[in-house]
Design a protein around this motif. Sequence first.
Motif, PDB file in Angstrom:
ATOM      1  N   VAL A 102      25.914 -39.895 -35.165  1.00 12.28           N
ATOM      2  CA  VAL A 102      24.514 -40.317 -35.041  1.00 12.28           C
ATOM      3  C   VAL A 102      24.418 -41.834 -35.212  1.00 12.28           C
ATOM      4  N   PRO A 103      23.751 -42.547 -34.303  1.00 12.02           N
ATOM      5  CA  PRO A 103      23.611 -44.000 -34.411  1.00 12.02           C
ATOM      6  C   PRO A 103      23.013 -44.425 -35.753  1.00 12.02           C
ATOM      7  N   GLY A 104      23.596 -45.465 -36.337  1.00 10.77           N
ATOM      8  CA  GLY A 104      23.078 -45.985 -37.598  1.00 10.77           C
ATOM      9  C   GLY A 104      23.503 -45.214 -38.815  1.00 10.77           C
ATOM     10  N   VAL A 105      24.363 -44.207 -38.623  1.00 13.87           N
ATOM     11  CA  VAL A 105      24.752 -43.346 -39.736  1.00 13.87           C
ATOM     12  C   VAL A 105      26.262 -43.409 -39.948  1.00 13.87           C
TER      13      VAL A 105
ATOM     14  N   GLY B 120      17.512 -44.775 -32.139  1.00 11.30           N
ATOM     15  CA  GLY B 120      18.750 -44.154 -31.666  1.00 11.30           C
ATOM     16  C   GLY B 120      19.067 -42.893 -32.449  1.00 11.30           C
ATOM     17  N   MET B 121      18.860 -42.940 -33.760  1.00  9.86           N
ATOM     18  CA  MET B 121      19.075 -41.762 -34.605  1.00  9.86           C
ATOM     19  C   MET B 121      18.155 -40.628 -34.172  1.00  9.86           C
ATOM     20  N   ALA B 122      16.885 -40.943 -33.959  1.00 11.30           N
ATOM     21  CA  ALA B 122      15.915 -39.910 -33.587  1.00 11.30           C
ATOM     22  C   ALA B 122      16.269 -39.281 -32.245  1.00 11.30           C
ATOM     23  N   ASN B 123      16.699 -40.105 -31.286  1.00 13.27           N
ATOM     24  CA  ASN B 123      17.078 -39.564 -29.978  1.00 13.27           C
ATOM     25  C   ASN B 123      18.313 -38.670 -30.088  1.00 13.27           C
TER      26      ASN B 123
ATOM     27  N   GLU C 297      11.146 -36.230 -32.954  1.00 15.64           N
ATOM     28  CA  GLU C 297      10.539 -36.319 -31.629  1.00 15.64           C
ATOM     29  C   GLU C 297       9.578 -37.495 -31.535  1.00 15.64           C
ATOM     30  N   ALA C 298       8.759 -37.678 -32.554  1.00 16.99           N
ATOM     31  CA  ALA C 298       7.800 -38.782 -32.539  1.00 16.99           C
ATOM     32  C   ALA C 298       8.529 -40.125 -32.566  1.00 16.99           C
ATOM     33  N   LEU C 299       9.554 -40.231 -33.405  1.00 16.24           N
ATOM     34  CA  LEU C 299      10.263 -41.501 -33.539  1.00 16.24           C
ATOM     35  C   LEU C 299      11.103 -41.802 -32.297  1.00 16.24           C
ATOM     36  N   ALA C 300      11.622 -40.778 -31.655  1.00 21.55           N
ATOM     37  CA  ALA C 300      12.436 -40.977 -30.451  1.00 21.55           C
ATOM     38  C   ALA C 300      11.633 -41.624 -29.334  1.00 21.55           C
ATOM     39  N   HIS C 301      10.346 -41.368 -29.303  1.00 20.72           N
ATOM     40  CA  HIS C 301       9.486 -41.908 -28.250  1.00 20.72           C
ATOM     41  C   HIS C 301       8.657 -43.099 -28.731  1.00 20.72           C
TER      42      HIS C 301
END
Length: 218
Positions: free
Chosen positions: A122-125, A99-102, A70-74
């Motif tokens: 998941v993006p980046g994965v 993108g992964m966090a979102n 949640e923190a990284l998504a924002h």
Amino acid sequence: MARPRTAAGRARRVHERLALEYPGTAVELCELNHTNPFELLAATILSAQCTDARVNMVTPTLFARYPDAEALAHAEPLEVEEIIRSTGFYKNKTKSLIGMANALLDRFGGEVPTAMSDWVTVPGVGRKTANVVRSVAQGLPGLPVDTHVLRLAHRLELTEETDPVKVELELNPMVPAAERGQFSLRVILHGRRVCSARKPACGTCTLADFCPSAGLFA
């Protein structure tokens, strides 16, 4: 001791020898510092084209500022970029991290998924990153194939495949499912410390007595 005649036999011998050379669980063998699956996922994304040591220098600040999805998504992208700049390709890595966090927040309630079919959305994965987290932080089968695993698999003639996914699928039946992560991590450590790309140390290698490539690089 007789030399193994098959790829599966060589894989078993590699597994046995490297377990003695590099003892420990998958968590102990992993050189990326982390305390949970989310942290390992972020660290693995950062490790692309970067040393684990360098990643470990930036993740304490990153995780203190963004402890969960949640923190990284924002997060403000410029702030993330500044924290991870020294790992290289920081703009692309920032996009992947956010993108992964979102994706985790929107689709998995902020939690890191366990199923491979979910992982690869998941993006980046990709499968390698997913297998790192699955095998190290989630206690699930996973055999990450990076450049070291690919190189040693060829030198040991475990496979002729060049695509990492095909290599993974060919190696999987050769290693017990619960030990695939440890197998991969030990091969990675051996690739870093002994069987390097340019000048492998065959003279001191614990696999030299049965490795088809031993002595070819003198």
